[in-house]
Write a protein that holds these residues in place. Sequence first.
Motif, short mmCIF file in Angstrom:
data_model
loop_
_atom_site.label_atom_id
_atom_site.label_comp_id
_atom_site.label_asym_id
_atom_site.label_seq_id
_atom_site.Cartn_x
_atom_site.Cartn_y
_atom_site.Cartn_z
N GLN A 248 0.83 -1.22 0.00
CA GLN A 248 0.00 0.00 0.00
C GLN A 248 0.86 1.25 0.00
OE1 GLN A 248 -2.36 -0.91 3.48
NE2 GLN A 248 -4.05 -1.70 2.25
N LEU A 249 1.91 1.25 0.81
CA LEU A 249 2.82 2.39 0.85
C LEU A 249 3.53 2.57 -0.49
CD1 LEU A 249 4.32 1.83 4.41
CD2 LEU A 249 2.98 3.83 3.68
N PHE A 250 3.92 1.45 -1.10
CA PHE A 250 4.57 1.55 -2.40
C PHE A 250 3.64 2.16 -3.44
CE2 PHE A 250 5.31 -0.01 -6.68
CZ PHE A 250 6.57 0.54 -6.91
N LEU A 251 2.38 1.76 -3.44
CA LEU A 251 1.44 2.33 -4.41
C LEU A 251 1.26 3.83 -4.19
CD1 LEU A 251 -1.17 -0.55 -4.68
CD2 LEU A 251 0.62 0.08 -6.33
N SER B 143 2.29 6.57 -7.00
CA SER B 143 1.35 7.61 -7.43
C SER B 143 1.98 8.99 -7.28
CB SER B 143 0.07 7.51 -6.60
OG SER B 143 -0.85 8.50 -6.99
N LYS B 144 2.62 9.24 -6.15
CA LYS B 144 3.23 10.55 -5.92
C LYS B 144 4.43 10.78 -6.84
CE LYS B 144 1.54 11.29 -1.31
NZ LYS B 144 1.41 12.52 -0.60
N LEU B 145 5.23 9.74 -7.05
CA LEU B 145 6.38 9.90 -7.96
C LEU B 145 5.92 10.16 -9.39
CD1 LEU B 145 9.02 7.22 -6.88
CD2 LEU B 145 9.26 9.72 -6.81
N ALA B 146 4.90 9.47 -9.84
CA ALA B 146 4.40 9.66 -11.20
C ALA B 146 3.83 11.07 -11.37
CB ALA B 146 3.36 8.60 -11.54
N ALA B 147 3.09 11.54 -10.37
CA ALA B 147 2.53 12.89 -10.43
C ALA B 147 3.64 13.94 -10.37
CB ALA B 147 1.52 13.11 -9.29
N ALA C 121 -5.83 10.59 -10.84
CA ALA C 121 -5.88 9.56 -11.89
C ALA C 121 -4.96 8.39 -11.52
CB ALA C 121 -5.43 10.16 -13.22
N ASP C 122 -5.20 7.25 -12.10
CA ASP C 122 -4.31 6.10 -11.91
C ASP C 122 -2.97 6.43 -12.57
OD1 ASP C 122 -2.94 3.65 -12.02
OD2 ASP C 122 -4.78 2.51 -12.27
N PHE C 123 -1.90 6.21 -11.84
CA PHE C 123 -0.56 6.57 -12.31
C PHE C 123 -0.04 5.65 -13.40
CE2 PHE C 123 0.26 3.38 -9.12
CZ PHE C 123 1.32 2.66 -9.64
N ARG C 124 -0.60 4.46 -13.53
CA ARG C 124 0.00 3.44 -14.39
C ARG C 124 0.05 3.83 -15.87
NH1 ARG C 124 -2.75 1.15 -10.31
NH2 ARG C 124 -1.63 -0.32 -8.99
N GLN C 125 -1.05 4.29 -16.43
CA GLN C 125 -1.06 4.59 -17.86
C GLN C 125 -0.10 5.72 -18.22
OE1 GLN C 125 -2.67 2.52 -20.13
NE2 GLN C 125 -1.22 3.61 -21.43
N PRO C 126 -0.10 6.84 -17.48
CA PRO C 126 0.90 7.87 -17.81
C PRO C 126 2.34 7.36 -17.64
CG PRO C 126 -0.81 8.80 -16.42
CD PRO C 126 -1.06 7.31 -16.49
#
Length: 178
Positions: free
Chosen positions: A32-35, A39-43, A144-149
């Motif tokens: 959970q922490l990794f997700l 998310s924060k790293l991708a944003a 938004a979900d970070f995966r696609q970007p």
Amino acid sequence: MKATDLLKQQHDEVAKLFEAIEASDNDTEKRQLFLEVASKLAAHDAIERKIFYPACEEAMGLNDLLGEALVEHGVIEFSLYQGTEAVGKPDFEFKVKVLKELVEHHVEEEEAEFFPKAKKALGDDSLDLLGSEMEAAFQKELEADFRQPLYDNLRQVLAGALKPAPSKTKPIKVRKSA
């Protein structure tokens, strides 16, 4: 808030999340922490590469520090992708550890070397304007979900792109400091 202050704040938040991952003995909590980190790293990556770095390039040109930062973002994106794919697998912790080390290296150079030059080149007014734009964009990216970007950026990096494809929105026009 100035753009550089916002980015430093985000760097600190991500560092604390990595520490929490390392301190946890619970696999579910680590995931959970990794997700949250992902998310924060991708944003964070999105607002730097789409807003902050283009403004810096306009003010300073594509110098060595900016070029290295862009390359490092690509390496971090690849490592983030690997961590995302390893969630729940035996190599998850190894990949998270390497991601943390890459992020720490990038943050150290960015804060010590790049930000002072960016502050000088952009000036306080531009940093304030960029900070407002980046804060709003960061919140939007987090929703938004970070995966696609992440996957889209990674495809560009693997194809040899140094910078992301141009955004449909124009970055803020900055004034160079005197």
